[in-house]
Design a protein around this motif. Structure first.
Motif, PDB file in Angstrom:
ATOM      1  N   VAL A 154       0.859  -1.180   0.000  1.00  0.00           N
ATOM      2  CA  VAL A 154       0.000   0.000   0.000  1.00  0.00           C
ATOM      3  C   VAL A 154       0.898   1.234   0.000  1.00  0.00           C
ATOM      4  O   VAL A 154       2.125   1.129   0.100  1.00  0.00           O
ATOM      5  CB  VAL A 154      -0.954   0.017   1.214  1.00  0.00           C
ATOM      6  CG1 VAL A 154      -1.875  -1.201   1.185  1.00  0.00           C
ATOM      7  CG2 VAL A 154      -0.174   0.065   2.535  1.00  0.00           C
ATOM      8  N   SER A 155       0.306   2.398  -0.104  1.00  0.00           N
ATOM      9  CA  SER A 155       1.107   3.615  -0.111  1.00  0.00           C
ATOM     10  C   SER A 155       1.762   3.829   1.244  1.00  0.00           C
ATOM     11  O   SER A 155       1.298   3.315   2.269  1.00  0.00           O
ATOM     12  CB  SER A 155       0.221   4.818  -0.442  1.00  0.00           C
ATOM     13  OG  SER A 155      -0.672   5.082   0.622  1.00  0.00           O
ATOM     14  N   GLU A 158      -0.736   5.341   3.647  1.00  0.00           N
ATOM     15  CA  GLU A 158      -1.685   4.398   4.249  1.00  0.00           C
ATOM     16  C   GLU A 158      -0.983   3.510   5.262  1.00  0.00           C
ATOM     17  O   GLU A 158      -1.526   3.236   6.340  1.00  0.00           O
ATOM     18  CB  GLU A 158      -2.361   3.544   3.182  1.00  0.00           C
ATOM     19  CG  GLU A 158      -3.388   2.586   3.782  1.00  0.00           C
ATOM     20  CD  GLU A 158      -4.166   1.778   2.760  1.00  0.00           C
ATOM     21  OE1 GLU A 158      -5.079   1.035   3.182  1.00  0.00           O
ATOM     22  OE2 GLU A 158      -3.866   1.875   1.549  1.00  0.00           O
ATOM     23  N   SER A 159       0.220   3.044   4.931  1.00  0.00           N
ATOM     24  CA  SER A 159       0.965   2.199   5.863  1.00  0.00           C
ATOM     25  C   SER A 159       1.195   2.924   7.186  1.00  0.00           C
ATOM     26  O   SER A 159       0.996   2.352   8.266  1.00  0.00           O
ATOM     27  CB  SER A 159       2.308   1.794   5.250  1.00  0.00           C
ATOM     28  OG  SER A 159       3.075   1.026   6.150  1.00  0.00           O
ATOM     29  N   LEU A 162      -2.033   3.096   9.206  1.00  0.00           N
ATOM     30  CA  LEU A 162      -2.345   1.804   9.824  1.00  0.00           C
ATOM     31  C   LEU A 162      -1.456   1.564  11.030  1.00  0.00           C
ATOM     32  O   LEU A 162      -1.906   1.049  12.062  1.00  0.00           O
ATOM     33  CB  LEU A 162      -2.176   0.679   8.808  1.00  0.00           C
ATOM     34  CG  LEU A 162      -3.143   0.678   7.617  1.00  0.00           C
ATOM     35  CD1 LEU A 162      -2.732  -0.367   6.596  1.00  0.00           C
ATOM     36  CD2 LEU A 162      -4.580   0.450   8.082  1.00  0.00           C
ATOM     37  N   ARG A 239      -1.229  -8.385  -2.859  1.00  0.00           N
ATOM     38  CA  ARG A 239      -1.598  -7.948  -1.520  1.00  0.00           C
ATOM     39  C   ARG A 239      -0.504  -8.330  -0.524  1.00  0.00           C
ATOM     40  O   ARG A 239       0.132  -9.375  -0.629  1.00  0.00           O
ATOM     41  CB  ARG A 239      -2.930  -8.587  -1.086  1.00  0.00           C
ATOM     42  CG  ARG A 239      -4.102  -8.236  -1.983  1.00  0.00           C
ATOM     43  CD  ARG A 239      -4.425  -6.749  -1.987  1.00  0.00           C
ATOM     44  NE  ARG A 239      -4.832  -6.301  -0.665  1.00  0.00           N
ATOM     45  CZ  ARG A 239      -6.065  -6.444  -0.183  1.00  0.00           C
ATOM     46  NH1 ARG A 239      -7.000  -7.033  -0.907  1.00  0.00           N
ATOM     47  NH2 ARG A 239      -6.368  -5.980   1.020  1.00  0.00           N
ATOM     48  N   SER A 242      -0.810  -6.624   5.296  1.00  0.00           N
ATOM     49  CA  SER A 242      -1.851  -5.739   5.847  1.00  0.00           C
ATOM     50  C   SER A 242      -3.218  -5.995   5.240  1.00  0.00           C
ATOM     51  O   SER A 242      -4.150  -5.219   5.461  1.00  0.00           O
ATOM     52  CB  SER A 242      -1.467  -4.267   5.603  1.00  0.00           C
ATOM     53  OG  SER A 242      -1.488  -3.957   4.209  1.00  0.00           O
ATOM     54  N   ASP A 246      -6.036  -3.050   5.586  1.00  0.00           N
ATOM     55  CA  ASP A 246      -5.854  -1.931   4.666  1.00  0.00           C
ATOM     56  C   ASP A 246      -7.136  -1.680   3.868  1.00  0.00           C
ATOM     57  O   ASP A 246      -8.171  -2.310   4.120  1.00  0.00           O
ATOM     58  CB  ASP A 246      -4.633  -2.137   3.770  1.00  0.00           C
ATOM     59  CG  ASP A 246      -4.733  -3.378   2.883  1.00  0.00           C
ATOM     60  OD1 ASP A 246      -5.840  -3.726   2.441  1.00  0.00           O
ATOM     61  OD2 ASP A 246      -3.677  -4.003   2.621  1.00  0.00           O
ATOM     62  N   GLY A 247      -7.048  -0.778   2.907  1.00  0.00           N
ATOM     63  CA  GLY A 247      -8.245  -0.374   2.176  1.00  0.00           C
ATOM     64  C   GLY A 247      -8.918  -1.484   1.399  1.00  0.00           C
ATOM     65  O   GLY A 247     -10.086  -1.348   1.014  1.00  0.00           O
ATOM     66  N   GLY A 248      -8.222  -2.587   1.159  1.00  0.00           N
ATOM     67  CA  GLY A 248      -8.817  -3.706   0.429  1.00  0.00           C
ATOM     68  C   GLY A 248      -9.338  -4.822   1.308  1.00  0.00           C
ATOM     69  O   GLY A 248      -9.654  -5.911   0.816  1.00  0.00           O
ATOM     70  N   TRP A 249      -9.468  -4.571   2.618  1.00  0.00           N
ATOM     71  CA  TRP A 249      -9.875  -5.635   3.544  1.00  0.00           C
ATOM     72  C   TRP A 249     -11.224  -6.229   3.176  1.00  0.00           C
ATOM     73  O   TRP A 249     -11.473  -7.429   3.363  1.00  0.00           O
ATOM     74  CB  TRP A 249      -9.915  -5.108   4.979  1.00  0.00           C
ATOM     75  CG  TRP A 249     -11.074  -4.192   5.244  1.00  0.00           C
ATOM     76  CD1 TRP A 249     -11.099  -2.832   5.119  1.00  0.00           C
ATOM     77  CD2 TRP A 249     -12.399  -4.575   5.641  1.00  0.00           C
ATOM     78  NE1 TRP A 249     -12.342  -2.334   5.412  1.00  0.00           N
ATOM     79  CE2 TRP A 249     -13.166  -3.388   5.740  1.00  0.00           C
ATOM     80  CE3 TRP A 249     -13.025  -5.795   5.919  1.00  0.00           C
ATOM     81  CZ2 TRP A 249     -14.514  -3.387   6.094  1.00  0.00           C
ATOM     82  CZ3 TRP A 249     -14.371  -5.806   6.283  1.00  0.00           C
ATOM     83  CH2 TRP A 249     -15.094  -4.616   6.364  1.00  0.00           C
TER      84      TRP A 249
END
Length: 265
Positions: A154-155, A158-159, A162, A239, A242, A246-249
């Motif tokens: 992830v970016s 975002e990391s 989190l 993936r 995370s 993360d945003g794709g959970w």
């Protein structure tokens, strides 16, 4: 239909139990009755866990497994186990002990018998394994260490978010136990992969995961090759570790719900 079937979410190292909150809401909306207990002695909040790291120091795989087994058994035989990272290993271990009606292990820590040890996995575990004195301590990740081990797919923004929201100090002992598993006759990381009958198992991997690389999860599936039970693998391309937070959970959670439905769970 889920019909209020209990679900126990089991987190791994360096994440707090509340990191499952979005999953709790989604599973409750789908008709399940989910809970996400912390590890033994884990504070109820991220802030509390950070303030008292010694509370979880020296907790090992067996102590954590017994803790979650007690939770699952109290909820009943129909309970589903869903774990991430070391929580995935614990879900596998408990299913092999006859606990629960089925399990999902997401990027599960390697069980005894799994041989691949990629360099990225060694680097991810180094914050704990790099110092033998950490065996009986709780260890925290730095933001760059979290970025490498969890947030590499992830970016950076975002990391870092989190990291600030969910990370806590965690016991290093499970990492040492897993690292030594193939050299011990009675390892806490051993799983009864041949138990029959038992409920179905789904393994999930992220193909860009540094902490539990996809090759490790595929090798884990091979440990079940002679089992007379349902054992499946679903891979999520690109993936990282995370993937549960993360945003794709939601994509991962939807896949788990679909699999549970297909298994009649």
């Amino acid at each position: 239909m889920a019909e209020n079937r209990p679900v126990v979410f089991i987190h791994g190292l360096w994440l707090h139990a509340t990191s499952w909150e979005p999953w709790i809401e989604k599973f409750r909306a789908a008709g399940y009755d989910p809970v996400a207990p912390g590890w033994p002695n884990e504070a109820e909040t991220v802030e509390g866990a950070r303030a008292n790291p010694d509370a979880v120091a020296d907790i090992g795989i067996d102590e954590a497994a017994a803790h979650f087994a007690e939770v699952a058994n109290r909820l009943g035989d129909e309970t589903i186990l869903i774990g991430h990272s070391f929580g995935g290993l614990i879900a596998e271990k408990l299913l092999g002990e006859g606990v629960g009606a089925g399990a999902v292990a997401i990027d599960p820590a390697q069980i005894k018998g799994v041989l691949p040890l990629p360099l990225s996995q060694l680097r991810s575990g180094f914050p704990a394994l790099g110092n033998p004195a950490n065996l009986h301590k709780a260890v925290s990740l730095t933001k760059p260490q979290f970025r490498y081990g969890f947030g590499n797919a992830v970016s950076e923004e975002e990391s870092d978010a989190l990291y600030e929201r969910w990370t806590i100090p965690s016991p290093a002992r499970p990492l040492f136990q897993a690292a030594a598993a193939n050299f011990q006759m009675h390892s806490p990381a051993a799983v009864d992969t041949q138990r029959h009958p038992r409920g179905p198992l789904l393994l999930i991997s992220g193909t860009a995961d540094h902490t539990v690389p996809d090759v490790v999860t595929r090798s884990t599936l091979k440990q079940y090759r002679d089992a007379m039970t349902v054992n499946e693998l679903e891979q999520f391309e690109g993936r990282g570790h995370s993937l549960t937070i993360d945003g794709g959970w939601g994509e991962v959670a939807d896949a788990v719900l679909a699999w549970l439905t297909a298994q009649g769970l």
